[in-house]
Design a protein around this motif. Structure first.
Motif, PDB file in Angstrom:
ATOM      1  N   VAL A   1       0.865  -1.074   0.118  1.00 40.03           N
ATOM      2  CA  VAL A   1      -0.038   0.008   0.163  1.00 40.03           C
ATOM      3  C   VAL A   1       0.797   1.195  -0.239  1.00 40.03           C
ATOM      4  CG1 VAL A   1      -1.508   1.499   1.312  1.00 40.03           C
ATOM      5  CG2 VAL A   1      -1.836  -0.993   0.965  1.00 40.03           C
ATOM      6  N   GLN A   2       1.872   1.289   0.910  1.00 42.43           N
ATOM      7  CA  GLN A   2       2.799   2.338   0.939  1.00 42.43           C
ATOM      8  C   GLN A   2       3.677   2.639  -0.473  1.00 42.43           C
ATOM      9  OE1 GLN A   2       5.379   1.459   4.086  1.00 42.43           O
ATOM     10  NE2 GLN A   2       3.874   2.150   5.717  1.00 42.43           N
ATOM     11  N   SER A   3       3.951   1.511  -1.203  1.00 44.49           N
ATOM     12  CA  SER A   3       4.601   1.825  -2.422  1.00 44.49           C
ATOM     13  C   SER A   3       3.618   2.296  -3.514  1.00 44.49           C
ATOM     14  CB  SER A   3       4.979   0.123  -2.937  1.00 44.49           C
ATOM     15  OG  SER A   3       5.624   0.351  -4.396  1.00 44.49           O
ATOM     16  N   VAL A   4       2.208   1.733  -3.466  1.00 38.63           N
ATOM     17  CA  VAL A   4       1.161   2.368  -4.101  1.00 38.63           C
ATOM     18  C   VAL A   4       0.960   3.870  -4.063  1.00 38.63           C
ATOM     19  CG1 VAL A   4      -1.157   2.088  -4.831  1.00 38.63           C
ATOM     20  CG2 VAL A   4       0.156  -0.064  -4.697  1.00 38.63           C
ATOM     21  N   SER A   5       0.992   4.093  -2.652  1.00 39.19           N
ATOM     22  CA  SER A   5       0.775   5.630  -2.474  1.00 39.19           C
ATOM     23  C   SER A   5       1.831   6.520  -2.668  1.00 39.19           C
ATOM     24  CB  SER A   5       0.476   5.586  -0.787  1.00 39.19           C
ATOM     25  OG  SER A   5      -0.450   5.036  -0.387  1.00 39.19           O
ATOM     26  N   ARG A   6       3.156   5.932  -2.590  1.00 41.46           N
ATOM     27  CA  ARG A   6       4.054   6.861  -3.225  1.00 41.46           C
ATOM     28  C   ARG A   6       4.202   6.997  -4.682  1.00 41.46           C
ATOM     29  NH1 ARG A   6       7.350   3.877  -0.903  1.00 41.46           N
ATOM     30  NH2 ARG A   6       8.256   2.731  -2.542  1.00 41.46           N
ATOM     31  N   LYS A   7       3.867   5.870  -5.305  1.00 37.76           N
ATOM     32  CA  LYS A   7       3.663   6.027  -6.628  1.00 37.76           C
ATOM     33  C   LYS A   7       2.358   6.972  -7.348  1.00 37.76           C
ATOM     34  CE  LYS A   7       5.753   1.215  -7.693  1.00 37.76           C
ATOM     35  NZ  LYS A   7       5.336   0.073  -8.136  1.00 37.76           N
ATOM     36  N   GLU A   8       1.395   6.960  -6.331  1.00 36.06           N
ATOM     37  CA  GLU A   8       0.251   7.653  -6.827  1.00 36.06           C
ATOM     38  C   GLU A   8       0.725   9.070  -6.543  1.00 36.06           C
ATOM     39  OE1 GLU A   8      -4.374   8.240  -5.346  1.00 36.06           O
ATOM     40  OE2 GLU A   8      -2.930   7.497  -4.198  1.00 36.06           O
ATOM     41  N   SER A   9       1.521   9.517  -5.527  1.00 33.46           N
ATOM     42  CA  SER A   9       1.918  10.744  -5.458  1.00 33.46           C
ATOM     43  C   SER A   9       2.602  11.310  -6.497  1.00 33.46           C
ATOM     44  CB  SER A   9       2.398  10.980  -3.963  1.00 33.46           C
ATOM     45  OG  SER A   9       1.661  10.550  -2.902  1.00 33.46           O
ATOM     46  N   GLU A  10       3.687  10.504  -6.614  1.00 31.96           N
ATOM     47  CA  GLU A  10       4.439  10.882  -7.885  1.00 31.96           C
ATOM     48  C   GLU A  10       3.637  11.090  -9.314  1.00 31.96           C
ATOM     49  OE1 GLU A  10       8.726   9.495  -9.813  1.00 31.96           O
ATOM     50  OE2 GLU A  10       7.879   8.403  -8.247  1.00 31.96           O
ATOM     51  N   SER A  65      -0.463  16.831 -12.382  1.00 29.69           N
ATOM     52  CA  SER A  65      -0.922  17.928 -12.053  1.00 29.69           C
ATOM     53  C   SER A  65      -0.068  18.776 -13.035  1.00 29.69           C
ATOM     54  CB  SER A  65      -0.580  18.337 -10.675  1.00 29.69           C
ATOM     55  OG  SER A  65      -0.870  19.861 -10.535  1.00 29.69           O
ATOM     56  N   GLU A  66       1.424  18.447 -13.097  1.00 30.88           N
ATOM     57  CA  GLU A  66       2.143  19.357 -13.938  1.00 30.88           C
ATOM     58  C   GLU A  66       1.718  19.352 -15.397  1.00 30.88           C
ATOM     59  OE1 GLU A  66       6.988  19.490 -15.431  1.00 30.88           O
ATOM     60  OE2 GLU A  66       5.916  17.908 -13.863  1.00 30.88           O
ATOM     61  N   VAL A  67       1.297  18.105 -15.849  1.00 29.99           N
ATOM     62  CA  VAL A  67       0.657  18.092 -17.236  1.00 29.99           C
ATOM     63  C   VAL A  67      -0.313  18.893 -17.425  1.00 29.99           C
ATOM     64  CG1 VAL A  67      -0.572  16.682 -18.885  1.00 29.99           C
ATOM     65  CG2 VAL A  67       1.558  15.839 -17.641  1.00 29.99           C
ATOM     66  N   GLU A  68      -1.500  18.828 -16.534  1.00 29.86           N
ATOM     67  CA  GLU A  68      -2.770  19.598 -16.581  1.00 29.86           C
ATOM     68  C   GLU A  68      -2.551  21.228 -16.555  1.00 29.86           C
ATOM     69  OE1 GLU A  68      -5.085  18.247 -13.402  1.00 29.86           O
ATOM     70  OE2 GLU A  68      -5.758  16.294 -14.345  1.00 29.86           O
ATOM     71  N   THR A  69      -1.358  21.626 -15.642  1.00 25.45           N
ATOM     72  CA  THR A  69      -1.399  23.157 -15.495  1.00 25.45           C
ATOM     73  C   THR A  69      -0.568  23.699 -16.901  1.00 25.45           C
ATOM     74  OG1 THR A  69      -0.800  22.897 -12.946  1.00 25.45           O
ATOM     75  CG2 THR A  69       0.174  24.674 -13.922  1.00 25.45           C
ATOM     76  N   ASN A  70       0.256  22.781 -17.281  1.00 17.87           N
ATOM     77  CA  ASN A  70       0.833  23.232 -18.543  1.00 17.87           C
ATOM     78  C   ASN A  70      -0.100  23.334 -19.642  1.00 17.87           C
ATOM     79  OD1 ASN A  70       3.387  23.519 -17.153  1.00 17.87           O
ATOM     80  ND2 ASN A  70       3.960  21.347 -17.858  1.00 17.87           N
ATOM     81  N   ARG A  71      -0.954  22.292 -19.668  1.00 22.30           N
ATOM     82  CA  ARG A  71      -2.025  22.302 -20.639  1.00 22.30           C
ATOM     83  C   ARG A  71      -3.019  23.395 -20.541  1.00 22.30           C
ATOM     84  NH1 ARG A  71      -3.806  17.482 -20.134  1.00 22.30           N
ATOM     85  NH2 ARG A  71      -2.467  16.619 -21.584  1.00 22.30           N
TER      86      ARG A  71
END
Length: 728
Positions: A376-385, A391-397
């Protein structure tokens, strides 16, 4: 009782006070001078105004919008903070800027205008002056000509904001009314066009910049999307949200199982501990354990064993141990016991196995829970990244979409720019010159000249140190005024110094009587038999005053008039006495009897002691004991002795005679003797400790009395029945 006359040594210069009435008298006395100056300045101002070319002013009114209209539903690309007051002030300064002036000058070709041409070349006067000074005139470069042209344009231009509004007046002055109106309108229009041009340039620059920026944003969007995709491929992610939900559910389930397993382990832990203690104990000890005792089979086998044991006990009483029934019963009992023992051991083994199974199960579930947490921690970390990259993609778009939309709107609305100002009222051709305002200027010039003329005559009066009227005697000298004696006309003055009651000039007679009264009143507490009549300078009228005052006193007293002016004697001629008449000189020097020296004037009944021959040493004669004794003797024979002496400033004879007198009557010629001259003469008497009774102001012009505020200008006002000479 204290004497009323003043001792000159105690005299102090009085502090002059502002007398408005006196100044008014000065103004009225010099009214023709003031009127002449005013009219002269008016004529000069009129002549100057006639040479000045009229200037016409035309004014155009602009309304500067503090918040322009938005043609589209987006803020203007080229926008200022129009909500601040500084915006309007900035626009006012732009209206005054040189680029606008250059544009209007070029558009209207003002450099070819007759009004502007003189400013493009140095004036003839400047050329002449520089030539006289030997200075070489600098060449007129195009830059100098343009600067001179713009400077004159800006001098004639005025930008005036209308207070508490957004209106501004654009005014221009010119010798030509048509040119004034044309320049004012052209300047206002040039300002509007300049604003639109600036906006157009700004829009073009913004479009270029946003195009370049849009490409940069496109590259940024692509790079962020590639980075996100690489992350998903590297982490083998398909649906991050689904993976996280599954992992969370698995962890929840394992946690629940772990709780159940640990609960079951806790429940069996007590039974396990009990059986462990009795593993090698006797069967009875094992049967004492509740969990073993509670086993159904153990209870059943225990009942069978109890029955078999009861049967053996019963048969034992009837049969011996070798009896077949007994053996059979014992064998059945042993078999039941063995079965019970096996069942107890079986229960113990079951408990032990169950405990071990639960321990293994709890450990296994705990291990699974830890593994699930790690997942679960691994998945959460991957989810955050993943979400950060997303978010970076959406902001730039989004930024790219905003710039793309703004660029499209700017391209579509670049031709729809609206001006920030409009002409509310165009300048019309003026019909009346703005300046010079000839009537106003002429009125101001004459008013200024009138005021300056008044100041001039007042200053002249203040700077005039001559004693002119009664107020000057008291304010400048600080002595009592005994009287004013009017000036005699040439016709009557030619009759001689003796005028009292002989010329028919009643003002003169009255003035002499006034002096007589003043002298009499000044000596109420002390007898003044011997009076010395003196003056500062010659020709001030001391002989006239002495002769006429003696004639006035002779009407009420026995009077002797002595001429002690041994340098220029004038008493004898005043009374028409022959020049060879013996007098004071003969008495003192030749011992002539006094009765031969004294002559009686029958007309005035005055006894006169003339000077006689002019001696070579007047002061020795005056200072002789014989003269002193004579004065003392004459005091006994006369009520009043009046002595005429030389002026005090040129010679010191008067000081010597003053020692023989009781008081001095000081004669001052009006509008001739200065204040300082009078003070110098009086100070000599003061230093000699000779008392001065008062001052007689002689040769006053009767026509000026009113202007000085003295007696109203004529005695008829007082109701005495006669008027001044000027009113006859």
């Amino acid at each position: 009782m204290k004497s009323l006359f003043i001792k000159v040594k105690e005299m102090q210069t009085p502090v002059e006070k502002i007398d408005i009435g006196q100044y008014w008298n000065v103004v009225t006395r010099r009214k023709w001078t003031i009127i002449g100056i005013t009219l002269g300045v008016g004529l000069l101002a009129g002549a100057l105004l006639s040479t000045i070319s009229p200037q016409y002013r035309a004014t155009a009114t602009l309304l500067i919008e503090s918040q322009g209209e938005n043609v589209v539903a987006i803020p203007d690309v080229y926008a200022l903070d129009t909500r601040r007051q500084e915006y309007l002030q900035t626009q006012f300064e732009i209206l005054k800027s040189r680029p606008l002036a250059d544009k209007v000058i070029g558009r209207l070709e003002l450099d070819k205008s007759d009004e502007f041409l003189p400013y493009l070349e140095p004036s003839a006067l400047k050329t002449t002056i520089l030539g006289m000074l030997g200075t070489k005139l600098e060449a007129q470069t195009p830059e100098r000509r343009e600067a001179a042209l713009v400077a004159h344009y800006e001098d004639q231009l005025s930008i005036t904001p209308v207070r508490a509004t957004q209106l501004v007046n654009v005014s221009f002055e010119s010798h030509s009314p048509e040119q004034a109106a044309a320049v004012a309108n052209a300047h206002a229009q040039a300002y509007i066009e300049s604003y639109l041009e600036t906006r157009g340039q700004a829009s073009g620059a913004a479009e270029t910049w946003m195009g370049a920026r849009l490409q940069e944003l496109r590259d940024t969007v692509d790079a962020s999307e590639k980075k996100l995709q690489a992350f998903k491929e590297r982490e083998h992610l398909v649906d991050v949200n689904g993976i996280q939900s599954l992992s969370a559910r698995e962890l929840d389930q394992l946690s629940a199982k772990l709780v159940d397993a640990r609960k079951n382990l806790v429940d069996i832990q007590s039974a396990y501990a009990q059986v462990e203690k009795v593993r090698n104990a006797r069967i009875d000890d094992k049967l004492a354990i509740p969990v073993i005792k509670a086993d159904p089979l153990v209870q059943q086998f225990r009942g069978s064993y109890a029955q078999a044991n009861l049967k053996v006990a019963e048969l034992k009483n009837r049969y011996g141990e070798l009896h077949p029934k007994m053996k059979a019963a014992i064998s059945e009992r042993d078999a039941a016991q063995a079965i019970l023992a096996n069942q107890v051991n079986s229960v113990i083994d079951s408990i032990q196995n169950q405990h071990k199974m639960l321990v293994d199960q709890a450990n296994s579930i705990a291990s699974a829970v830890n593994s699930a947490k790690t997942d679960v921690q691994s998945v959460s970390r991957k989810e955050s990244e993943y979400r950060a990259l997303m978010s970076e993609v959406e902001t730039n778009r989004n930024l790219y979409d905003v710039f793309q939309k703004r660029l499209s709107e700017t391209r579509e609305t670049s031709d729809l720019a609206t001006p920030n100002a409009r002409v509310v009222e165009a300048a019309s051709v003026p019909t009346v010159p703005a300046k010079p305002r000839k009537l106003l200027f002429l009125a101001l010039a004459m008013a200024g000249a009138f005021i300056l003329a008044i100041i001039y005559v007042i200053l002249i009066d203040i700077m005039n140190s001559k004693i002119r009227h009664a107020a000057d005697v008291e304010s400048r000298i600080g002595l009592t005024l005994l009287g004013l004696i009017p000036m005699l006309t040439k016709k009557k003055s030619s009759a001689g110094r003796m005028q009292y009651q002989q010329t028919g000039m009643q003002e003169f007679d009255e003035s002499i009587r006034t002096v007589r009264t003043g002298v009499t009143l000044s000596a109420l507490d002390q007898e003044h038999k011997v009076l010395l009549v003196a003056s500062s300078l010659p020709s001030e009228g001391k002989t006239t005053v002495a002769s006429n005052l003696a004639a006035a006193f002779s009407q009420i007293e026995r009077v002797l008039l002595i001429d002690c002016d041994l340098r220029k004697p004038a008493v004898g001629p005043a009374f028409g006495i022959e020049s060879n008449q013996v007098g004071l000189t003969e008495f003192v020097a030749a011992s002539t009897p006094i009765k031969d020296c004294i002559v009686r004037d029958q007309a005035s009944k005055v006894d006169i002691l003339v000077a006689g021959k002019i001696p070579p040493n007047p002061q020795e004669l005056i200072n002789s004991r014989r003269l002193h004794a004579l004065i003392e003797k004459l005091r006994e024979n006369y009520d009043r002795i009046i002595i005429d002496c030389p002026p005090v400033l040129p010679v010191s004879d008067a000081l010597l005679m003053g020692k023989l007198a009781d008081a001095v009557i000081y004669v001052i010629k009006a509008e001739s003797t200065t204040t300082q001259q009078a003070r110098n003469g009086l100070s000599q008497f003061g230093r000699a400790r000779i008392p001065v009774m008062g001052v007689v102001l002689n040769q006053i012009n009767p026509d000026r009395l009113a202007s000085y505020g003295e007696y109203g200008g004529g005695y008829s006002v007082g109701g005495y029945g006669y008027v001044s000479q000027s009113t006859r």
